[in-house]
Design an enzyme around this catalytic site. Sequence first.
Site, short mmCIF file in Angstrom:
data_model
loop_
_atom_site.label_atom_id
_atom_site.label_comp_id
_atom_site.label_asym_id
_atom_site.label_seq_id
_atom_site.Cartn_x
_atom_site.Cartn_y
_atom_site.Cartn_z
CG ASP A 103 -5.61 3.44 7.26
OD1 ASP A 103 -5.26 2.60 8.11
OD2 ASP A 103 -4.82 4.21 6.69
CG HIS B 293 -6.63 4.84 1.54
ND1 HIS B 293 -6.59 5.89 2.43
CD2 HIS B 293 -7.69 5.09 0.71
CE1 HIS B 293 -7.58 6.73 2.16
NE2 HIS B 293 -8.25 6.26 1.13
#
Length: 107
Positions: free
Chosen positions: A78, A75
């Site tokens: 990202d 995450h």
Amino acid sequence: MEIETMTMQLIVNSGDARSRAMEAIALAKKGEIGAAREKLEESRKFLTQAHQFQTDLIQEEADGNIKSVSLLTAHSQDHLMNAITVSDMAGEFVDLYEMIFHKKGAD
């Protein structure tokens, strides 16, 4: 520094970079090009910090201190990639708005 802390710092700095880039676009849209460029510079500083945390995480993995990648780590990557993209595009938007406002002034 703990892996989780580095990961969270990567997310936080990436988010701050993205926010400053979006602020730059909003300022440029109003014709405040100088202020927009300042926000872009702030965005780049946060990206630099985020990159440092990413480098630290990579080094930890290379040293064998990270055995598997968590969802939180993925995450965080990202967030960084999105921040880089938005920051790059914001620079282009600021340039375009500057040209538009310059052209309007020339008419």
